[in-house]
Scaffold this motif. Structure first.
Motif, PDB file in Angstrom:
ATOM      1  N   TYR A  45       0.851  -1.191   0.000  1.00 54.78           N
ATOM      2  CA  TYR A  45       0.000   0.000   0.000  1.00 54.78           C
ATOM      3  C   TYR A  45       0.889   1.244   0.000  1.00 54.78           C
ATOM      4  O   TYR A  45       1.912   1.285   0.697  1.00 54.78           O
ATOM      5  CB  TYR A  45      -0.907   0.011   1.226  1.00 54.78           C
ATOM      6  CG  TYR A  45      -1.867  -1.158   1.282  1.00 54.78           C
ATOM      7  CD1 TYR A  45      -3.180  -1.034   0.834  1.00 54.78           C
ATOM      8  CD2 TYR A  45      -1.462  -2.396   1.779  1.00 54.78           C
ATOM      9  CE1 TYR A  45      -4.056  -2.105   0.882  1.00 54.78           C
ATOM     10  CE2 TYR A  45      -2.332  -3.480   1.819  1.00 54.78           C
ATOM     11  CZ  TYR A  45      -3.627  -3.321   1.368  1.00 54.78           C
ATOM     12  OH  TYR A  45      -4.487  -4.400   1.404  1.00 54.78           O
ATOM     13  N   PRO A  72      -1.494  -0.975   5.270  1.00 59.33           N
ATOM     14  CA  PRO A  72      -1.923   0.396   4.951  1.00 59.33           C
ATOM     15  C   PRO A  72      -1.779   1.370   6.115  1.00 59.33           C
ATOM     16  O   PRO A  72      -1.414   2.524   5.924  1.00 59.33           O
ATOM     17  CB  PRO A  72      -3.390   0.214   4.549  1.00 59.33           C
ATOM     18  CG  PRO A  72      -3.809  -1.099   5.115  1.00 59.33           C
ATOM     19  CD  PRO A  72      -2.588  -1.949   5.122  1.00 59.33           C
ATOM     20  N   PRO A 116      -4.674  -1.560  -2.501  1.00 53.79           N
ATOM     21  CA  PRO A 116      -3.236  -1.809  -2.677  1.00 53.79           C
ATOM     22  C   PRO A 116      -2.710  -1.198  -3.977  1.00 53.79           C
ATOM     23  O   PRO A 116      -3.430  -1.094  -4.956  1.00 53.79           O
ATOM     24  CB  PRO A 116      -3.141  -3.341  -2.693  1.00 53.79           C
ATOM     25  CG  PRO A 116      -4.494  -3.800  -3.131  1.00 53.79           C
ATOM     26  CD  PRO A 116      -5.471  -2.798  -2.606  1.00 53.79           C
TER      27      PRO A 116
END
Length: 320
Positions: free
Chosen positions: A48, A172, A289
């Motif tokens: 990410y 993330p 992603p």
């Protein structure tokens, strides 16, 4: 087969005919390319990317390579050796443990690093060091710096004056948190580097001012004592002496006032040289992603297999 017969295969129509005749083989090769592309794509860990958009001042734009060099430097990256971050599942981990122990890599990386793995078996696992010594980094610290270097980028678009701070991580939440911390440290460190000379001047004038102040206060104190000790005296000698004391005070006051002025100028210089960073897009946890780019990988694989498949069919046809 003579030379003329071999060159017959170079005719475009003959080449097209050879490919069309073997279209089933070519289709099979392309299908293999699709499968290989999917395997490669599925082997690449999900990552990410967090991007912070910044508008710096003009002097920073003109020296954007300077900022990139700072962010890529070992001293800067090792500031995050002990940084604690939260993952998307709310668990906390030190950034170094996350990068060194939890990071995932494609299966072919293990094959490429087989010699290094054998060396570790032979000489033993490197000793982990909790402290940082820039002169002699531990192997884990060097690996940490290397992985941070791959995952952190600073890109400057001089056309519109926007700087992009890009951080790529496999979680993330970690990506967004690390981007925020890097931005804060970058702003502080860049300001320190760009105002270093001006701050040295400020310290220099502060030292001179303190000496001038002490000298001035000492002269004022001596004058006050003299006036107190000769209170009520109206002799000519005492009047002349008092005048001389006042002149001495005025003489030491001039460098004192001059140092105050110079110190104010030096502080203004620091303010002028301090870079500014306007954040136009702050860090946020990415929803999707950025890697792997499955479509591009599959298309690239299809192109390569198709290209070399056609070349192979043509070469085979020429030498039949």
């Amino acid at each position: 087969m003579n030379r003329e017969q071999k060159l017959k295969g170079i005719d475009p129509l003959i080449m097209f005919e050879q490919v069309w005749t073997n279209k089933k083989k070519l289709l099979l090769i392309i299908c293999i390319g699709v499968v290989v592309g999917l395997i490669v794509s599925w082997s690449i860990p999900t990552a990410y990317t967090t991007t912070i958009k910044i508008v710096p001042d003009q002097s920073t734009i003109d020296n954007s390579n300077f900022i990139s060099d700072i962010v890529k430097s070992k001293p800067f990256l090792l500031n995050f050796w002990n940084l604690e971050v939260s993952k998307l599942d709310k668990s906390k981990v030190l950034l170094r443990n996350y990068l060194l122990d939890e990071y995932k890599f494609p299966w072919w990386r293990d094959i490429m690093e087989l010699p290094a793995t054998i060396q570790k078996w032979r000489y033993g696992k490197p000793i982990f060091l909790d402290t940082v010594n820039l002169f002699q980094l531990a192997p884990e610290q060097a690996t940490f710096v290397g992985r941070m270097n791959q995952d952190v980028k600073v890109q400057m678009d001089k056309r519109n004056g926007v700087m992009n701070l890009i951080v790529r991580m496999q979680d993330p939440m970690v990506s967004a948190l690390v981007a925020n911390e890097i931005l804060k440290k970058m702003q502080t460190l860049v300001a320190e580097k760009k105002t270093y000379k001006a701050n040295v001047d400020v310290k220099f004038y502060e030292e001179l001012l303190n000496k001038a102040r002490l000298n001035y206060e000492k002269k004022q104190e001596d004058l006050s004592k003299y006036i107190a000790s000769h209170k009520g005296s109206v002799s000519g000698v005492s009047t002349v002496e008092q005048f001389r004391w006042k002149q001495d005070v005025e003489l030491v006051y001039k460098p004192y006032a001059s140092m105050i002025e110079e110190l104010d100028k030096a502080k203004m210089k620091v303010q002028e040289e301090t870079p500014t960073f306007a954040i136009i897009e702050p860090a946020s946890v990415p929803s999707y992603p950025s890697e792997p780019r499955t479509l591009l990988i599959v298309l690239g694989s299809v192109f390569l297999f198709g290209f070399f498949g056609i070349i192979g069919l043509l070469v085979r046809g020429m030498f039949k």
